[in-house]
Design an enzyme around this catalytic site. Structure first.
Site, PDB file in Angstrom:
ATOM      1  N   GLU A   1     -16.315   9.845  15.229  1.00 13.43           N
ATOM      2  CA  GLU A   1     -15.487   9.835  14.022  1.00 13.43           C
ATOM      3  C   GLU A   1     -15.290   8.376  13.630  1.00 13.43           C
ATOM      4  O   GLU A   1     -16.031   7.510  14.117  1.00 13.43           O
ATOM      5  CB  GLU A   1     -14.169  10.596  14.253  1.00 13.43           C
ATOM      6  CG  GLU A   1     -13.374  10.170  15.462  1.00 13.43           C
ATOM      7  CD  GLU A   1     -12.448   9.019  15.168  1.00 13.43           C
ATOM      8  OE1 GLU A   1     -11.483   9.213  14.433  1.00 13.43           O
ATOM      9  OE2 GLU A   1     -12.675   7.903  15.695  1.00 13.43           O
ATOM     10  N   MET A   2     -14.304   8.052  12.785  1.00 14.62           N
ATOM     11  CA  MET A   2     -14.265   6.690  12.254  1.00 14.62           C
ATOM     12  C   MET A   2     -12.882   6.027  12.254  1.00 14.62           C
ATOM     13  O   MET A   2     -12.745   4.939  11.703  1.00 14.62           O
ATOM     14  CB  MET A   2     -14.826   6.676  10.821  1.00 14.62           C
ATOM     15  CG  MET A   2     -16.248   7.163  10.714  1.00 14.62           C
ATOM     16  SD  MET A   2     -16.946   7.013   9.040  1.00 14.62           S
ATOM     17  CE  MET A   2     -17.188   5.245   8.932  1.00 14.62           C
TER      18      MET A   2
ATOM     19  N   ARG B   1     -14.317  21.494   5.017  1.00 14.05           N
ATOM     20  CA  ARG B   1     -13.632  20.402   5.715  1.00 14.05           C
ATOM     21  C   ARG B   1     -12.261  20.150   5.095  1.00 14.05           C
ATOM     22  O   ARG B   1     -11.302  19.811   5.785  1.00 14.05           O
ATOM     23  CB  ARG B   1     -14.468  19.122   5.650  1.00 14.05           C
ATOM     24  CG  ARG B   1     -15.853  19.250   6.247  1.00 14.05           C
ATOM     25  CD  ARG B   1     -16.604  17.946   6.181  1.00 14.05           C
ATOM     26  NE  ARG B   1     -18.012  18.122   6.477  1.00 14.05           N
ATOM     27  CZ  ARG B   1     -18.805  17.189   6.983  1.00 14.05           C
ATOM     28  NH1 ARG B   1     -18.303  15.998   7.268  1.00 14.05           N
ATOM     29  NH2 ARG B   1     -20.076  17.417   7.218  1.00 14.05           N
TER      30      ARG B   1
ATOM     31  N   HIS C   1       0.804  -1.227   0.000  1.00 20.41           N
ATOM     32  CA  HIS C   1       0.000   0.000   0.000  1.00 20.41           C
ATOM     33  C   HIS C   1       0.836   1.276   0.000  1.00 20.41           C
ATOM     34  O   HIS C   1       0.288   2.363  -0.181  1.00 20.41           O
ATOM     35  CB  HIS C   1      -0.923   0.006   1.225  1.00 20.41           C
ATOM     36  CG  HIS C   1      -1.688  -1.264   1.382  1.00 20.41           C
ATOM     37  ND1 HIS C   1      -1.258  -2.294   2.191  1.00 20.41           N
ATOM     38  CD2 HIS C   1      -2.830  -1.694   0.793  1.00 20.41           C
ATOM     39  CE1 HIS C   1      -2.107  -3.296   2.119  1.00 20.41           C
ATOM     40  NE2 HIS C   1      -3.066  -2.961   1.281  1.00 20.41           N
TER      41      HIS C   1
ATOM     42  N   ARG D   1      -6.692  16.767   1.607  1.00 25.47           N
ATOM     43  CA  ARG D   1      -6.266  17.509   2.789  1.00 25.47           C
ATOM     44  C   ARG D   1      -4.778  17.308   3.023  1.00 25.47           C
ATOM     45  O   ARG D   1      -4.068  18.223   3.441  1.00 25.47           O
ATOM     46  CB  ARG D   1      -7.063  17.092   4.022  1.00 25.47           C
ATOM     47  CG  ARG D   1      -6.841  18.002   5.230  1.00 25.47           C
ATOM     48  CD  ARG D   1      -7.643  17.564   6.426  1.00 25.47           C
ATOM     49  NE  ARG D   1      -9.070  17.697   6.165  1.00 25.47           N
ATOM     50  CZ  ARG D   1     -10.011  17.039   6.824  1.00 25.47           C
ATOM     51  NH1 ARG D   1      -9.671  16.196   7.774  1.00 25.47           N
ATOM     52  NH2 ARG D   1     -11.289  17.227   6.546  1.00 25.47           N
TER      53      ARG D   1
ATOM     54  N   SER E   1     -12.004  15.244  10.909  1.00 29.26           N
ATOM     55  CA  SER E   1     -13.263  15.894  11.275  1.00 29.26           C
ATOM     56  C   SER E   1     -14.089  14.943  12.127  1.00 29.26           C
ATOM     57  O   SER E   1     -13.860  13.736  12.148  1.00 29.26           O
ATOM     58  CB  SER E   1     -14.045  16.301  10.029  1.00 29.26           C
ATOM     59  OG  SER E   1     -14.291  15.168   9.203  1.00 29.26           O
TER      60      SER E   1
ATOM     61  N   ARG F   1      -3.493  12.030  13.901  1.00 31.52           N
ATOM     62  CA  ARG F   1      -4.652  12.105  13.007  1.00 31.52           C
ATOM     63  C   ARG F   1      -5.222  13.511  13.066  1.00 31.52           C
ATOM     64  O   ARG F   1      -5.458  14.062  14.153  1.00 31.52           O
ATOM     65  CB  ARG F   1      -5.705  11.079  13.434  1.00 31.52           C
ATOM     66  CG  ARG F   1      -7.071  11.313  12.815  1.00 31.52           C
ATOM     67  CD  ARG F   1      -7.957  10.092  12.869  1.00 31.52           C
ATOM     68  NE  ARG F   1      -9.358  10.433  12.843  1.00 31.52           N
ATOM     69  CZ  ARG F   1     -10.020  10.970  11.821  1.00 31.52           C
ATOM     70  NH1 ARG F   1      -9.351  11.286  10.708  1.00 31.52           N
ATOM     71  NH2 ARG F   1     -11.300  11.239  11.894  1.00 31.52           N
TER      72      ARG F   1
ATOM     73  N   SER G   1     -17.097  19.263  12.520  1.00 30.79           N
ATOM     74  CA  SER G   1     -17.617  19.655  11.214  1.00 30.79           C
ATOM     75  C   SER G   1     -19.137  19.626  11.153  1.00 30.79           C
ATOM     76  O   SER G   1     -19.741  20.211  10.249  1.00 30.79           O
ATOM     77  CB  SER G   1     -17.059  18.726  10.134  1.00 30.79           C
ATOM     78  OG  SER G   1     -17.430  17.386  10.408  1.00 30.79           O
TER      79      SER G   1
END
Length: 238
Positions: free
Chosen positions: A185-186, A223, A8, A28, A94, A91, A209
């Site tokens: 968030e994720m 964002r 990756h 971003r 948003s 990290r 956000s």
């Protein structure tokens, strides 16, 4: 036999700095590299996930996107920690507010991350894990934020596997709010566990956000391009 390049990341050994800022959005990452880093060089572009290394105030710093969700940041952070010698991942993302004390554009520092994900089961612990950030990075972030005149709010965050939750999410949200969880968030949960397993450091800085409480939301362009205070705090502690 070298583990790099990975499936990756096609960067060479030494291409990444000890500290990597990790937004979810590749655009971003590009924005941070173009607006804040001197002599930024593209070191990864596999699948369009752009990684750059340059200098910020004389310090060597890298920035690379993580993509969305715990499986994605889990792959990239694992490879950076374990194969590329990265020590710190910050990290910069948003989040949706779950507290009526937070406004749009407020910045949260995730002290710990809760989840309903099964990501933690791979570490051989059958109970519920709530991994924490690096205390050193958190302390430095709070001090940097004060100097920049941009206070941050430390506290627990919720990392969700689902953006579009099918049934039950509203009820779960209210339970989390009662427990003092600041936002949803994720990615932070997987990042914190990977850091703990590798003996490395991680911190999630999250700009609000949108808000589950008020229904307010910022447009996608904001964002991508306007969360500059969060970026500056992260760069100051890199």
């Amino acid at each position: 036999m070298s583990n790099i390049p990975t499936p990756h990341i096609n960067a060479k050994e030494g291409d990444f700095a000890r500290t990597v800022l990790m937004p979810g959005d590749p655009l971003r990452a590009k924005y941070i590299a173009e607006h804040y880093l001197e002599n930024a060089q593209l070191v990864n572009n596999v699948r369009g996930v752009q990684g750059y290394t340059g200098e910020y105030k004389g310090k060597r710093v890298s920035v690379m996107a993580s993509g969305m969700g715990m499986p994605s940041i889990g792959i990239y952070s694992y490879e950076l920690y374990n194969y590329y010698g990265v020590e710190n991942i910050i990290r910069v993302g948003s989040a949706g507010a779950m507290s009526d004390k937070l406004k749009l554009r407020d910045i949260v520092a995730g002290m710990s991350a809760y989840t309903t994900s099964n990501y933690g089961y791979q570490f051989g612990f059958d109970g519920t894990l709530a991994p924490c950030c690096s205390y050193e990075l958190l302390t430095r972030a709070v001090e940097a934020a004060k100097k920049l005149g941009q206070p941050i709010v430390p506290g627990p965050v919720f990392s969700s596997d689902c953006f579009y939750e099918q049934g039950g999410y509203e009820s779960a949200s209210h339970k989390l709010m009662k427990l003092g969880v600041l936002c949803v968030e994720m990615e932070a949960y997987a990042l914190y566990l990977n850091a703990a397993a590798a003996g490395k450091n991680a911190l999630a800085l999250l700009t609000i956000s949108d808000s589950i409480v008020t229904g307010e939301a910022l447009p996608a362009e904001d964002r991508q391009n306007t969360f500059t205070k969060m970026m500056e705090i992260a760069l100051e502690i890199a």
